[in-house]
Design a protein around this motif. Structure first.
Motif, PDB file in Angstrom:
ATOM      1  N   ARG A   2       2.726   6.179  -3.703  1.00 41.56           N
ATOM      2  CA  ARG A   2       1.572   5.442  -3.731  1.00 41.56           C
ATOM      3  C   ARG A   2       0.284   5.809  -4.431  1.00 41.56           C
ATOM      4  O   ARG A   2      -0.430   4.918  -5.243  1.00 41.56           O
ATOM      5  N   ASP A   3       0.351   7.148  -5.034  1.00 43.94           N
ATOM      6  CA  ASP A   3      -0.825   7.718  -5.963  1.00 43.94           C
ATOM      7  C   ASP A   3      -0.322   7.053  -7.195  1.00 43.94           C
ATOM      8  O   ASP A   3      -1.447   6.591  -8.152  1.00 43.94           O
ATOM      9  N   GLU A   4       0.808   6.816  -7.555  1.00 45.25           N
ATOM     10  CA  GLU A   4       1.188   6.370  -8.791  1.00 45.25           C
ATOM     11  C   GLU A   4       0.683   4.762  -8.902  1.00 45.25           C
ATOM     12  O   GLU A   4       0.290   4.233  -9.821  1.00 45.25           O
ATOM     13  N   LEU A   5       1.032   4.290  -7.807  1.00 41.99           N
ATOM     14  CA  LEU A   5       0.609   2.796  -7.693  1.00 41.99           C
ATOM     15  C   LEU A   5      -0.712   2.710  -7.931  1.00 41.99           C
ATOM     16  O   LEU A   5      -1.451   1.647  -8.525  1.00 41.99           O
ATOM     17  N   ALA A   6      -1.510   3.594  -6.971  1.00 44.47           N
ATOM     18  CA  ALA A   6      -2.960   3.529  -7.121  1.00 44.47           C
ATOM     19  C   ALA A   6      -3.705   3.737  -8.332  1.00 44.47           C
ATOM     20  O   ALA A   6      -4.559   3.013  -9.038  1.00 44.47           O
ATOM     21  N   ALA A   7      -2.955   4.693  -9.246  1.00 40.96           N
ATOM     22  CA  ALA A   7      -3.487   5.062 -10.581  1.00 40.96           C
ATOM     23  C   ALA A   7      -3.232   3.731 -11.524  1.00 40.96           C
ATOM     24  O   ALA A   7      -3.967   3.713 -12.570  1.00 40.96           O
ATOM     25  N   ALA A   8      -2.200   3.019 -11.140  1.00 41.85           N
ATOM     26  CA  ALA A   8      -2.031   1.776 -12.099  1.00 41.85           C
ATOM     27  C   ALA A   8      -2.743   0.601 -11.482  1.00 41.85           C
ATOM     28  O   ALA A   8      -2.725  -0.706 -11.964  1.00 41.85           O
ATOM     29  N   GLY A   9      -3.751   0.819 -10.768  1.00 42.47           N
ATOM     30  CA  GLY A   9      -4.645  -0.336 -10.078  1.00 42.47           C
ATOM     31  C   GLY A   9      -3.645  -1.168  -9.010  1.00 42.47           C
ATOM     32  O   GLY A   9      -4.342  -2.373  -9.108  1.00 42.47           O
ATOM     33  N   LEU A  10      -2.830  -0.744  -8.490  1.00 43.09           N
ATOM     34  CA  LEU A  10      -1.669  -1.745  -7.727  1.00 43.09           C
ATOM     35  C   LEU A  10      -1.896  -1.193  -6.196  1.00 43.09           C
ATOM     36  O   LEU A  10      -1.988   0.062  -6.045  1.00 43.09           O
ATOM     37  N   ARG A  11      -1.818  -2.199  -5.449  1.00 46.36           N
ATOM     38  CA  ARG A  11      -1.953  -1.747  -3.942  1.00 46.36           C
ATOM     39  C   ARG A  11      -0.387  -1.620  -3.583  1.00 46.36           C
ATOM     40  O   ARG A  11       0.158  -2.921  -3.867  1.00 46.36           O
ATOM     41  N   PRO A  12      -0.011  -0.905  -2.765  1.00 47.79           N
ATOM     42  CA  PRO A  12       1.331  -0.802  -2.256  1.00 47.79           C
ATOM     43  C   PRO A  12       1.622  -2.034  -1.272  1.00 47.79           C
ATOM     44  O   PRO A  12       0.667  -2.544  -0.530  1.00 47.79           O
ATOM     45  N   ARG A  13       2.725  -2.713  -1.369  1.00 50.73           N
ATOM     46  CA  ARG A  13       3.312  -3.957  -0.646  1.00 50.73           C
ATOM     47  C   ARG A  13       3.306  -3.384   0.831  1.00 50.73           C
ATOM     48  O   ARG A  13       3.630  -2.179   0.782  1.00 50.73           O
ATOM     49  N   ARG A  14       3.151  -4.086   1.587  1.00 49.20           N
ATOM     50  CA  ARG A  14       3.546  -3.885   2.819  1.00 49.20           C
ATOM     51  C   ARG A  14       5.053  -3.715   3.080  1.00 49.20           C
ATOM     52  O   ARG A  14       5.945  -4.828   2.777  1.00 49.20           O
ATOM     53  N   LEU A  15       5.290  -2.557   3.367  1.00 54.44           N
ATOM     54  CA  LEU A  15       6.738  -2.287   3.578  1.00 54.44           C
ATOM     55  C   LEU A  15       7.677  -3.195   4.581  1.00 54.44           C
ATOM     56  O   LEU A  15       6.927  -3.695   5.521  1.00 54.44           O
ATOM     57  N   ARG A  16       8.727  -3.655   4.436  1.00 51.08           N
ATOM     58  CA  ARG A  16       9.575  -4.241   5.380  1.00 51.08           C
ATOM     59  C   ARG A  16       9.891  -3.589   6.614  1.00 51.08           C
ATOM     60  O   ARG A  16       9.690  -2.396   6.626  1.00 51.08           O
ATOM     61  N   ALA A  17       9.539  -4.125   7.560  1.00 51.86           N
ATOM     62  CA  ALA A  17       9.650  -3.520   8.882  1.00 51.86           C
ATOM     63  C   ALA A  17      10.987  -2.986   8.909  1.00 51.86           C
ATOM     64  O   ALA A  17      11.955  -3.090   8.706  1.00 51.86           O
ATOM     65  N   ILE A  18      10.870  -1.597   9.623  1.00 55.61           N
ATOM     66  CA  ILE A  18      11.910  -0.887   9.875  1.00 55.61           C
ATOM     67  C   ILE A  18      12.756  -1.729  10.950  1.00 55.61           C
ATOM     68  O   ILE A  18      12.307  -1.988  11.847  1.00 55.61           O
ATOM     69  N   GLU A  19      14.085  -1.851  10.709  1.00 59.65           N
ATOM     70  CA  GLU A  19      14.869  -2.723  11.551  1.00 59.65           C
ATOM     71  C   GLU A  19      14.915  -2.057  12.775  1.00 59.65           C
ATOM     72  O   GLU A  19      15.103  -0.669  13.042  1.00 59.65           O
ATOM     73  N   THR A  20      15.511  -2.757  13.785  1.00 63.41           N
ATOM     74  CA  THR A  20      15.616  -2.428  15.166  1.00 63.41           C
ATOM     75  C   THR A  20      16.883  -1.335  15.281  1.00 63.41           C
ATOM     76  O   THR A  20      16.735  -0.233  15.905  1.00 63.41           O
ATOM     77  N   ASP A  21      17.897  -1.445  14.267  1.00 59.43           N
ATOM     78  CA  ASP A  21      18.815  -0.571  14.424  1.00 59.43           C
ATOM     79  C   ASP A  21      18.343   0.898  13.873  1.00 59.43           C
ATOM     80  O   ASP A  21      18.808   1.750  14.307  1.00 59.43           O
TER      81      ASP A  21
END
Length: 971
Positions: free
Chosen positions: A883-902
Motif C-alpha cells: 500500500r505504501d508503494e502504491l501511495a508513493a506512486a500516486g495510486l489508490r489500492p484497488r478494492r480487494l476481491r472479497a474473501i470467498e466463503t470457503d
C-alpha cells in the motif's frame, strides 16, 4: 454416586453463612431469581471449597448440599477420598463418573464417548485397556475433562461433591484441581471439602482458587458454646441445663463430631444432662476418640476387634464377606461382629459397610499392631484376588506387606502396574514396580522388572528411565527380544532428552553384539534415524553413502525396511539431491504402510517422510499424512509432546503454503501443548521457532521478539536438528530487528554446522539467504557470492518454491538489470509453486523495483497483485508495504476481491478443530463470535466425526452445524 449420610439427617448448627453460600450458588446454577418480575437468569457455575480440621462437620455439610441440590432437580455426582485408597489410581474419578455411565451397553458407551472410549474407559473402569502404548497423562486428563464437561452439559444442572479431598488419589485430585476453574464456565457447581493441613502438594490449587466474587475456600470454625448447648438440648432434651451444656462445649472444644458422640455416650449411660453429672463428661469425651475409642472397641470382644481391623484395612465401602475373610471369621460370627460395631456407632450400613466417621476409621487402623497390620494387608490381597477383583485392587495391600521374595507378590504387582499404566497412571505403575523390585523378583526376572519400571517412568522422569534401563542391561538376560526392547527404549529416551550421541552409541554397541540379521538391521535403522537428528554427527557424508546403498537394495517388505527407505528420502532432501529422488523414496516408504503410533517405534521417520513431500512442493500430500498421523496420536490418547509436534509441523506446512493465520492458530495450539510438557523441550523448540517465523511473516516483529524472550529462545540451542532450524530462526529474528552484525555471526555458525554434514538444501534451511541479507551492507560482494551459491543449490534440488525463494533473496543483494532478472524469474517460478507467501513477497519486490526504475504502469500491476496475495495470506506487514508503494506512486489500492466463503469457513473449521482437540467453550465462542450455547451445539454435532483434514472437517461442519453457525456470524 449418591452416598448415604450414615443415618438420619443431622441438624446443622452455626453454618448459616456456609448454607447461604450454597443456596446462592444453587440458585445461580438453576437460573432462579427471587424477583418474580425478572426472567430467570442464565445458569452459572461455581466452585465452593470448605476447609477445616477433622470433625468440624464437613461431611454433614456436604450431605446437606446433596439434599438441597437434589431438591432443585440437580444431577448429583459424589465421591469421597479414602485414607486407605490413596494409592488406587482414579479411585475418586471412578466414584464420580462411573455410576453415570455404567450399565449401558458397550455399543452405546462407544457412541457416547466417541474417540475417548479407549482412552478414558480403562481409567474409569468401564472397559479393559487395549494392548499397545498407553495414553499419556495429559491426554487422559483431557479425556476426563471432555467426559465431565459433556455430563455437565447433557445432565445440567450438575452438582459435583468431593468429600475428604485431602485423601483422594493423586491422579484424580490433580485432574480435578486443574479442572476446577472451568466449573464457572459450565452449568456445574463443584463443592469440595478437605483438611487444610493434610492437603497434598499436587492439590494446592484448591487453596488459591477464587470464585467470581474473589471468594476463597471457606474455613469452618468450631461451634460456639451456645451452638453446642443447642446441639445437646436437641439430642438430650430441652431440660439440659446451662452448666452441663457449657461443660460439653469445653471438653469437645466445639468440635461437632465429638459433641454428637458425647451426647450419644451420655444417653447410653443414662446420665441426666444436669450440672450434677457434668464432672463425668471429660472421661466420656476421652472415650470418643483415640485411645478411648480403642479401649471401647476392645471391650466388644476379640472377634469384633478383628472384624473392625479388617474393615479398617479394606478402607471405604467394605464388603462384609471380604472383611470376614480377612478377619478369619465365619459368616455368622462376622454378622454378629458387624451388629456390635453398628450398635457401638463404629460402623454403619448393611450390604456395604463403612465407618461412621473417618476419624474412627483412622483411630482403628492406627491401633492395629504393626506386625498384625502387615499380615492383614497380605490377607486382604489374597482375599481380593480370590474374589475376582483383580491385581490392581490387590496391589495397594501388597504395597503395605513386608518384602519376602514371594513370586506371587511380584506377579500381581507387575500385572497391576501394566493395567495401571495402560489406564494412564504411570506414577502409580512406577510405585507398584518399585515395590516389586524390593520384594525382590526372581533373579531371571529382575531385568524385565527394571525394563517395565523404566517404561513407567518414561513420560514423567526420563533421567530415571535411563538409569533403570541401563541397570536392566547389566542384569543377565536370556531373552534376546527383551534385551532388544530395552536398547530400543533406552535409545528413544536418550534421544528425546537431547542426548543423541549417547543414543547412537547404545545402538552401535548392541549392533556389534547381535548375531541376528533382522535385529542388526533394526538397530541400524534406529541409529540412522538418530544420526539424522544429530547436529554433531562426526561423519555425516559417510553415513549418507551407507544409507543410500542399503536403502537402494531393500524391497520395503517390513516396517524396518520402510523406515530405512524413508530415512533415505529425508537424507536426499537435506542434501539437496533432486527432489524427484526424494519423492521416489518417500513413495516407496509409504507403499506398505508407515504408522505413526507403533508402540516400540518413534514417530520421527513418518514425520520426516511427510516433510520430504512438503519441501518437494507437495504440501497437500504432506498434510494428508499429518492428518492421518495426528488422528493416530489422538486415538492413542497422546496429547503431550506427540500432539504438540503434530500441530506445530502442520502449522509449518500452512506457513510454507502461505496460509499464515491458520498457521498461527495451529502453532499456538502446539505451543500450549508443549508448555504442558515442560520448558525448553524439543516440542517447545519446534513450536517457538515456527511461531516466530509465522509472526515475522505477518509483520509482527515486536510480538515475535516477545515470544522469543518469554520462552528463552536463544543459546544454548538444542543438540538435535529442529524444523525450522532454531539457530537459523534466531538469526532471522536478529535480522528483522536490524541487528545485522549479530545476525551474520549466528547465521555463519549455522553454515559451519550444516555444510560439513552435507545439509545444503536452502528449501529446508535458508541460512545462506538470511546471511546474504545480513552481509549486504558491510560486505556486498560476499553477500552476492553467498546468494548465488544458494541459488545453485536450489536449482540442484529443483523445486519451484526453493528456486523462487532463492532468486527473490538474491535480487535483494543485486542492483539494476540483474535484480530485475532475478525477480522476474522468481515470480515465474513461484507462480508454479504452492508457496503463496513467497509469491506475494516476490510480486511486491518486483513492483517496488520497477517503480524505482521508471516503469510505473508495470510496477502498479505487480504491486496490485502483491497486495491481493499478501491479503489472502494474512501477511499484514507485507500488505502495508504494498500500500505504501502504491501511495508513493500516486495510486489508490484497488478494492480487494472479497474473501470467498470457503476462506471464511476455513477459519471457522480451524477454530472448531482446535476446540474439539482441547480448548474450552468460552475460547471457541470468542474465536467464532458465537455465544456458548451455539458452540456447545456445534461441538456436540461434530465431536465424534471430526478428523484433522480439511475435507473431513468441512463435511462434519456442514449440515449438522448450520443453525449454530448462521446465528453467530453468518456465511
Amino acid at each position: 454416586m449418591t452416598r448415604r449420610a450414615g443415618g438420619t439427617r443431622r441438624r446443622l448448627f452455626e453454618r448459616e453463612a456456609e448454607l447461604a453460600a450454597v443456596d446462592e450458588a444453587l440458585d445461580e446454577l438453576t437460573g432462579f431469581r427471587t424477583d418474580d418480575l425478572d426472567p430467570p437468569e442464565r445458569p452459572r457455575g461455581a466452585l465452593l471449597a470448605f476447609a477445616g480440621p477433622a470433625g468440624l462437620g464437613k461431611t454433614t455439610l456436604l450431605n446437606e448440599v446433596r439434599r438441597r441440590a437434589a431438591a432443585k432437580s440437580c444431577t448429583v455426582l459424589s465421591a469421597r477420598g479414602g485414607e486407605q485408597e490413596q494409592q488406587v489410581a482414579f479411585h475418586v474419578a471412578r466414584q464420580l463418573i462411573q455410576p453415570q455411565l455404567a450399565g449401558t451397553s458397550e455399543a452405546t458407551l462407544r457412541m457416547q464417548l466417541g474417540s475417548w472410549y479407549a482412552i478414558v474407559g480403562p481409567a474409569l473402569g468401564l472397559c479393559t485397556a487395549d494392548a499397545g502404548a498407553p495414553p499419556d497423562p495429559q491426554g487422559l486428563r483431557d479425556g476426563l475433562d471432555w467426559v465431565l464437561t459433556h455430563l455437565a452439559v447433557q445432565r445440567a444442572p450438575l452438582v459435583l461433591v468431593l468429600d475428604d479431598a485431602h485423601w483422594a488419589d493423586p491422579e484424580s485430585l490433580s485432574w480435578l484441581a486443574a479442572y476446577a476453574p472451568r466449573a464457572e464456565e459450565l452449568p456445574m457447581l463443584l463443592v469440595v471439602a478437605y483438611r487444610p493441613d493434610e492437603l497434598p502438594d499436587h492439590a494446592q490449587q484448591f487453596r488459591g482458587i477464587t470464585g467470581r466474587a474473589g471468594q476463597r475456600p471457606i474455613d469452618l470454625a468450631p461451634l460456639t458454646a451456645p451452638a453446642v448447648g443447642s446441639l445437646v438440648r436437641d439430642r438430650l432434651g430441652a431440660h439440659a441445663d446451662e452448666a452441663f451444656c457449657r461443660e460439653c462445649w469445653a471438653v469437645t472444644a466445639g468440635n461437632p463430631f465429638e459433641a454428637v458422640e458425647l451426647t450419644a455416650k451420655v444417653s447410653d449411660r443414662g446420665i441426666e444432662p444436669l450440672e450434677a453429672g457434668a464432672h463425668l463428661l471429660r472421661d466420656l469425651a476421652a472415650a470418643v476418640k483415640g485411645s478411648g475409642l480403642v479401649s471401647r472397641l476392645e471391650r466388644l470382644g476379640t472377634s469384633t476387634v478383628r472384624f473392625a481391623w479388617a474393615g479398617a484395612v479394606l478402607g471405604t465401602e467394605i464388603q462384609p464377606s471380604l472383611a470376614a475373610s480377612v478377619a478369619g471369621l465365619g459368616s455368622e460370627a462376622a454378622a454378629d461382629a458387624a451388629d456390635r460395631l453398628r450398635d457401638a456407632r463404629i460402623l454403619t450400613g448393611s450390604d456395604t459397610l463403612e465407618f461412621v466417621h473417618p476419624l474412627i476409621a483412622t483411630a482403628v487402623y492406627r491401633a492395629i499392631p504393626d506386625a498384625v497390620r502387615v499380615a492383614l494387608h497380605g490377607l486382604a490381597a489374597w482375599a481380593v484376588v480370590d474374589a475376582g477383583l483383580g491385581s490392581t485392587a490387590a496391589a495397594r495391600h501388597l504395597m503395605e506387606a513386608h518384602p519376602d521374595g514371594d513370586p506371587w507378590v511380584v506377579q500381581h504387582l507387575r500385572r497391576a502396574a501394566g493395567e495401571t499404566l495402560r489406564a494412564g497412571a504411570p506414577d502409580a505403575a512406577r510405585r507398584f514396580l518399585a515395590r516389586a523390585l524390593r520384594e525382590p523378583p526372581a533373579f531371571d526376572d529382575r531385568a524385565a522388572v527394571l525394563y517395565e519400571l523404566g517404561c513407567a517412568s518414561l513420560l514423567t522422569e526420563p533421567a530415571t528411565t535411563v538409569n533403570h534401563l541401563r541397570a536392566a542391561l547389566e542384569e543377565p538376560i536370556t531373552d534376546p527380544a527383551l534385551r532388544q526392547a530395552i536398547v530400543y527404549r533406552l535409545s528413544q529416551v536418550l534421544a528425546h532428552s537431547d542426548r543423541l550421541a549417547e543414543a547412537c552409541d547404545a545402538l552401535a554397541r548392541e549392533t556389534r553384539r547381535s548375531t541376528d540379521p533382522r535385529t542388526r538391521l533394526r538397530m541400524q535403522s534406529e541409529k540412522f534415524m538418530w544420526d539424522a537428528f544429530r547436529a554433531d554427527e562426526p561423519d555425516s557424508p559417510a553415513r549418507s553413502r551407507r544409507l543410500a546403498r542399503l536403502a537402494d537394495r531393500l524391497p520395503g517388505t517390513d516396517l524396518t525396511e520402510r523406515y530405512i527407505i524413508g530415512l533415505r528420502a529425508w537424507d536426499a532432501t537435506l542434501r539437496a539431491e533432486p527432489a524427484s529422488v526424494a519423492l521416489h523414496h518417500a513413495e516407496r516408504a509409504l507403499e506398505g504402510g508407515l504408522s505413526w503410533a507403533v508402540e516400540d517405534r518413534g514417530f520421527e521417520v513418518p514425520v520426516l517422510v511427510a516433510l520430504a513431500f512438503l519441501y518437494a512442493d507437495r504440501p497437500g500430500r504432506a498434510e494428508e499424512l499429518f492428518a492421518a498421523g495426528t488422528a493416530e496420536f489422538e486415538r492413542q490418547g497422546w496429547r503431550g509432546a506427540h500432539l504438540s509436534f503434530a500441530y506445530t509441523l502442520l502449522a509449518y506446512i500452512r506457513y510454507r503454503r502461505g496460509r499464515l493465520a491458520e498457521a498461527e492458530d495451529f502453532v499456538r495450539a502446539g505451543l500450549r501443548l508443549a508448555e504442558r510438557v515442560g520448558p525448553r523441550t524439543p516440542a517447545a523448540w519446534y513450536a517457538v521457532g515456527t511461531l516466530i517465523e509465522v509472526l515475522l511473516a505477518r509483520g509482527r516483529t515486536d510480538e515475535a521478539i516477545t515470544v522469543a524472550q518469554d520462552h528463552g529462545f536463544g543459546e544454548p540451542f538444542p543438540a538435535a536438528v529442529t524444523f525450522p532450524d532454531s539457530q537459523s530462526v534466531y538469526g532471522e529474528l536478529l535480522l528483522a530487528r536490524g541487528r545485522t552484525k549479530e545476525a551474520a555471526v549466528e547465521l555463519a555458525a549455522v553454515g559451519r554446522r550444516l555444510d560439513p554434514r552435507g545439509m545444503r538444501n536452502p528449501a529446508w534451511c535458508p541460512w545462506q539467504l538470511h546471511l546474504a541479507l545480513a552481509e549486504a551492507h558491510d560486505a556486498p560482494e560476499r553477500a552476492r557470492t553467498i546468494a548465488l551459491d544458494a541459488v545453485q543449490r536450489a536449482r540442484r534440488y529443483a523445486t519451484a518454491s526453493g528456486i523462487g525463494q532463492a532468486l527473490r533473496v538474491a535480487a535483494e543483494v543485486y542492483d539494476g538489470s540483474e535484480r530485475t532478472a532475478f525477480l522476474r524469474e522468481a515470480v515465474t517460478c513461484l507462480e508454479r509453486s504452492p508457496a503463496a507467501y513467497e509469491l506475494a513477497r516476490a510480486l511486491v519486490g518486483l513492483g517496488t523495483h520497477l517503480r524505482g526504475t521508471g516503469h510505473p504502469k508495470e510496477a502498479a500491476e505487480y504491486l496490485y497483485r502483491g497486495l491481493e496475495a499478501a491479503g489472502q495470506c494474512d501477511a499484514d506487514g507485507l500488505a502495508d508495504t504494498a500500500r505504501d508503494e502504491l501511495a508513493a506512486a500516486g495510486l489508490r489500492p484497488r478494492r480487494l476481491r472479497a474473501i470467498e466463503t470457503d476462506a471464511l469457513t476455513t477459519r471457522e473449521r480451524t477454530a472448531a478443530l482446535l476446540t474439539v482437540k482441547g480448548d474450552d467453550a468460552a475460547a471457541v465462542a470468542a474465536a467464532l463470535h458465537l455465544d456458548e450455547p451455539a458452540v456447545i451445539k456445534l461441538l456436540s454435532a461434530v465431536y465424534r466425526k471430526v478428523g484433522t483434514d480439511e475435507a473431513g472437517l468441512a463435511a462434519a461442519l456442514g449440515e449438522d452445524t448450520e443453525e449454530a453457525t448462521v446465528g453467530g456470524r453468518g456465511r
